[in-house]
Design a protein around this motif. Structure first.
Motif, PDB file in Angstrom:
ATOM      1  N   GLU A  13     -29.369   3.606  19.985  1.00  0.00           N
ATOM      2  CA  GLU A  13     -29.788   3.770  18.585  1.00  0.00           C
ATOM      3  C   GLU A  13     -31.200   4.346  18.493  1.00  0.00           C
ATOM      4  OE1 GLU A  13     -29.174  -0.165  17.044  1.00  0.00           O
ATOM      5  OE2 GLU A  13     -26.983   0.064  17.060  1.00  0.00           O
ATOM      6  N   GLU A  14     -32.093   3.858  19.332  1.00  0.00           N
ATOM      7  CA  GLU A  14     -33.458   4.397  19.378  1.00  0.00           C
ATOM      8  C   GLU A  14     -33.439   5.863  19.797  1.00  0.00           C
ATOM      9  OE1 GLU A  14     -37.598   3.702  21.911  1.00  0.00           O
ATOM     10  OE2 GLU A  14     -36.017   2.205  22.025  1.00  0.00           O
ATOM     11  N   ALA A  15     -32.612   6.201  20.774  1.00  0.00           N
ATOM     12  CA  ALA A  15     -32.503   7.579  21.250  1.00  0.00           C
ATOM     13  C   ALA A  15     -31.923   8.479  20.163  1.00  0.00           C
ATOM     14  CB  ALA A  15     -31.626   7.630  22.501  1.00  0.00           C
ATOM     15  N   ASN A  16     -30.962   7.984  19.399  1.00  0.00           N
ATOM     16  CA  ASN A  16     -30.346   8.754  18.326  1.00  0.00           C
ATOM     17  C   ASN A  16     -31.384   9.062  17.247  1.00  0.00           C
ATOM     18  OD1 ASN A  16     -28.606   9.629  16.168  1.00  0.00           O
ATOM     19  ND2 ASN A  16     -26.925   8.554  17.148  1.00  0.00           N
ATOM     20  N   THR A  17     -32.215   8.078  16.912  1.00  0.00           N
ATOM     21  CA  THR A  17     -33.279   8.292  15.930  1.00  0.00           C
ATOM     22  C   THR A  17     -34.281   9.331  16.427  1.00  0.00           C
ATOM     23  OG1 THR A  17     -33.032   6.181  14.794  1.00  0.00           O
ATOM     24  CG2 THR A  17     -35.237   7.146  14.810  1.00  0.00           C
ATOM     25  N   ALA A  18     -34.667   9.261  17.692  1.00  0.00           N
ATOM     26  CA  ALA A  18     -35.580  10.271  18.250  1.00  0.00           C
ATOM     27  C   ALA A  18     -34.932  11.650  18.209  1.00  0.00           C
ATOM     28  CB  ALA A  18     -35.975   9.901  19.676  1.00  0.00           C
ATOM     29  N   PHE A  19     -33.625  11.702  18.493  1.00  0.00           N
ATOM     30  CA  PHE A  19     -32.874  12.960  18.522  1.00  0.00           C
ATOM     31  C   PHE A  19     -32.969  13.684  17.185  1.00  0.00           C
ATOM     32  CE2 PHE A  19     -29.139  15.656  18.486  1.00  0.00           C
ATOM     33  CZ  PHE A  19     -28.971  16.038  19.805  1.00  0.00           C
ATOM     34  N   VAL A  20     -32.758  12.965  16.070  1.00  0.00           N
ATOM     35  CA  VAL A  20     -32.784  13.607  14.749  1.00  0.00           C
ATOM     36  C   VAL A  20     -34.207  13.846  14.254  1.00  0.00           C
ATOM     37  CG1 VAL A  20     -30.511  12.752  14.101  1.00  0.00           C
ATOM     38  CG2 VAL A  20     -32.551  11.471  13.389  1.00  0.00           C
ATOM     39  N   GLY A  68     -39.677  11.365  10.591  1.00  0.00           N
ATOM     40  CA  GLY A  68     -39.675   9.914  10.449  1.00  0.00           C
ATOM     41  C   GLY A  68     -38.302   9.364  10.107  1.00  0.00           C
ATOM     42  N   ALA A  69     -37.269  10.208  10.190  1.00  0.00           N
ATOM     43  CA  ALA A  69     -35.905   9.761   9.901  1.00  0.00           C
ATOM     44  C   ALA A  69     -35.531   8.610  10.821  1.00  0.00           C
ATOM     45  CB  ALA A  69     -34.924  10.913  10.084  1.00  0.00           C
ATOM     46  N   LYS A  70     -34.811   7.647  10.283  1.00  0.00           N
ATOM     47  CA  LYS A  70     -34.291   6.531  11.079  1.00  0.00           C
ATOM     48  C   LYS A  70     -32.793   6.447  10.822  1.00  0.00           C
ATOM     49  CE  LYS A  70     -34.896   1.641  12.159  1.00  0.00           C
ATOM     50  NZ  LYS A  70     -34.112   1.795  13.328  1.00  0.00           N
ATOM     51  N   VAL A  71     -32.020   6.546  11.892  1.00  0.00           N
ATOM     52  CA  VAL A  71     -30.570   6.501  11.776  1.00  0.00           C
ATOM     53  C   VAL A  71     -30.128   5.056  11.545  1.00  0.00           C
ATOM     54  CG1 VAL A  71     -28.367   7.030  12.883  1.00  0.00           C
ATOM     55  CG2 VAL A  71     -30.353   8.491  13.315  1.00  0.00           C
ATOM     56  N   GLU A  72     -29.255   4.881  10.560  1.00  0.00           N
ATOM     57  CA  GLU A  72     -28.625   3.586  10.309  1.00  0.00           C
ATOM     58  C   GLU A  72     -27.194   3.661  10.822  1.00  0.00           C
ATOM     59  OE1 GLU A  72     -28.935   2.696   6.165  1.00  0.00           O
ATOM     60  OE2 GLU A  72     -31.112   2.910   6.176  1.00  0.00           O
ATOM     61  N   THR A  94     -31.606  10.623   6.643  1.00  0.00           N
ATOM     62  CA  THR A  94     -32.064  11.784   5.890  1.00  0.00           C
ATOM     63  C   THR A  94     -32.980  12.558   6.822  1.00  0.00           C
ATOM     64  OG1 THR A  94     -31.898  10.573   3.812  1.00  0.00           O
ATOM     65  CG2 THR A  94     -33.279  12.550   3.815  1.00  0.00           C
ATOM     66  N   VAL A  95     -32.682  13.844   7.023  1.00  0.00           N
ATOM     67  CA  VAL A  95     -33.386  14.634   8.028  1.00  0.00           C
ATOM     68  C   VAL A  95     -34.025  15.874   7.415  1.00  0.00           C
ATOM     69  CG1 VAL A  95     -31.829  13.878   9.867  1.00  0.00           C
ATOM     70  CG2 VAL A  95     -31.332  15.993   8.623  1.00  0.00           C
ATOM     71  N   ARG A  96     -34.849  16.511   8.222  1.00  0.00           N
ATOM     72  CA  ARG A  96     -35.400  17.832   7.908  1.00  0.00           C
ATOM     73  C   ARG A  96     -34.910  18.777   8.992  1.00  0.00           C
ATOM     74  NH1 ARG A  96     -39.578  18.297   4.269  1.00  0.00           N
ATOM     75  NH2 ARG A  96     -40.318  16.322   3.435  1.00  0.00           N
ATOM     76  N   VAL A 107     -24.933  12.583   7.528  1.00  0.00           N
ATOM     77  CA  VAL A 107     -23.992  11.480   7.688  1.00  0.00           C
ATOM     78  C   VAL A 107     -22.851  11.955   8.580  1.00  0.00           C
ATOM     79  CG1 VAL A 107     -22.521   9.810   6.505  1.00  0.00           C
ATOM     80  CG2 VAL A 107     -24.593  10.660   5.362  1.00  0.00           C
ATOM     81  N   LEU A 108     -22.703  11.280   9.711  1.00  0.00           N
ATOM     82  CA  LEU A 108     -21.671  11.645  10.672  1.00  0.00           C
ATOM     83  C   LEU A 108     -20.717  10.477  10.884  1.00  0.00           C
ATOM     84  CD1 LEU A 108     -23.780  13.305  13.519  1.00  0.00           C
ATOM     85  CD2 LEU A 108     -22.571  14.457  11.651  1.00  0.00           C
ATOM     86  N   ARG A 109     -19.455  10.815  11.092  1.00  0.00           N
ATOM     87  CA  ARG A 109     -18.514   9.823  11.608  1.00  0.00           C
ATOM     88  C   ARG A 109     -18.446  10.096  13.103  1.00  0.00           C
ATOM     89  NH1 ARG A 109     -12.683  12.038   9.407  1.00  0.00           N
ATOM     90  NH2 ARG A 109     -12.896  14.100  10.322  1.00  0.00           N
ATOM     91  N   THR A 110     -18.608   9.054  13.895  1.00  0.00           N
ATOM     92  CA  THR A 110     -18.736   9.248  15.336  1.00  0.00           C
ATOM     93  C   THR A 110     -17.809   8.325  16.121  1.00  0.00           C
ATOM     94  OG1 THR A 110     -20.539   7.652  15.558  1.00  0.00           O
ATOM     95  CG2 THR A 110     -21.153   9.940  15.138  1.00  0.00           C
TER      96      THR A 110
END
Length: 138
Positions: A13-20, A68-72, A94-96, A107-110
């Motif tokens: 989850e932390e890696a996914n947030t860094a990714f976006v 600063g996006a954070k994936v939920e 929410t991304v840039r 928003v992705l379905r994964t």
């Protein structure tokens, strides 16, 4: 669910947030280097094998600007066996993007498949695509 897999999911989850936010380094550290690794990514297409997916993940992360996006994560299902695991989730943030002004919902379905390699979990498959509104059959 094992404590080791739950701990891995927190790192994922932390890696996914860094990714976006344009940083693929944490994500890449979690991906299997196997040639049986695959991705059906959120930007389309498909890749198989580390030699293809490593560069694709780097390219995909480069499409995001730090924001600063954070994936939920909304896990619909998750399971860990002795050497394989999976998750089914909705990922929201929410991304840039680098090529568009302003902020955008992302928003992705994964569906993710993980395998234990060298004593730790690794990503071996990711299928992520945009979550579309439900439509009735035509």
């Amino acid at each position: 669910m094992t404590l080791q897999f739950e701990s891995f999911l927190r790192r994922f989850e932390e890696a996914n947030t860094a990714f976006v936010n344009g940083d693929p380094s944490l994500w890449l550290a979690l991906v299997s280097r196997s040639e049986q690794t695959s991705i059906f990514g959120g930007f389309g297409g498909h890749e198989v094998g580390w030699s293809q997916i490593g560069p694709r993940y780097e390219w995909a992360s480069a499409q995001f600007r730090p924001s600063g996006a954070k994936v939920e994560f909304e896990y619909l299902d998750k399971h860990a066996g002795s050497d394989t695991a999976y998750t089914v989730a909705i990922e929201r943030c929410t991304v840039r993007y680098v090529d568009r002004p302003g902020e955008h919902p992302h928003v992705l379905r994964t569906t993710m498949v993980f395998r234990k390699e060298h004593g730790d979990w690794a990503i071996v498959h990711r299928h992520g695509d945009p979550l579309s509104p439900k439509a009735p059959p035509s």
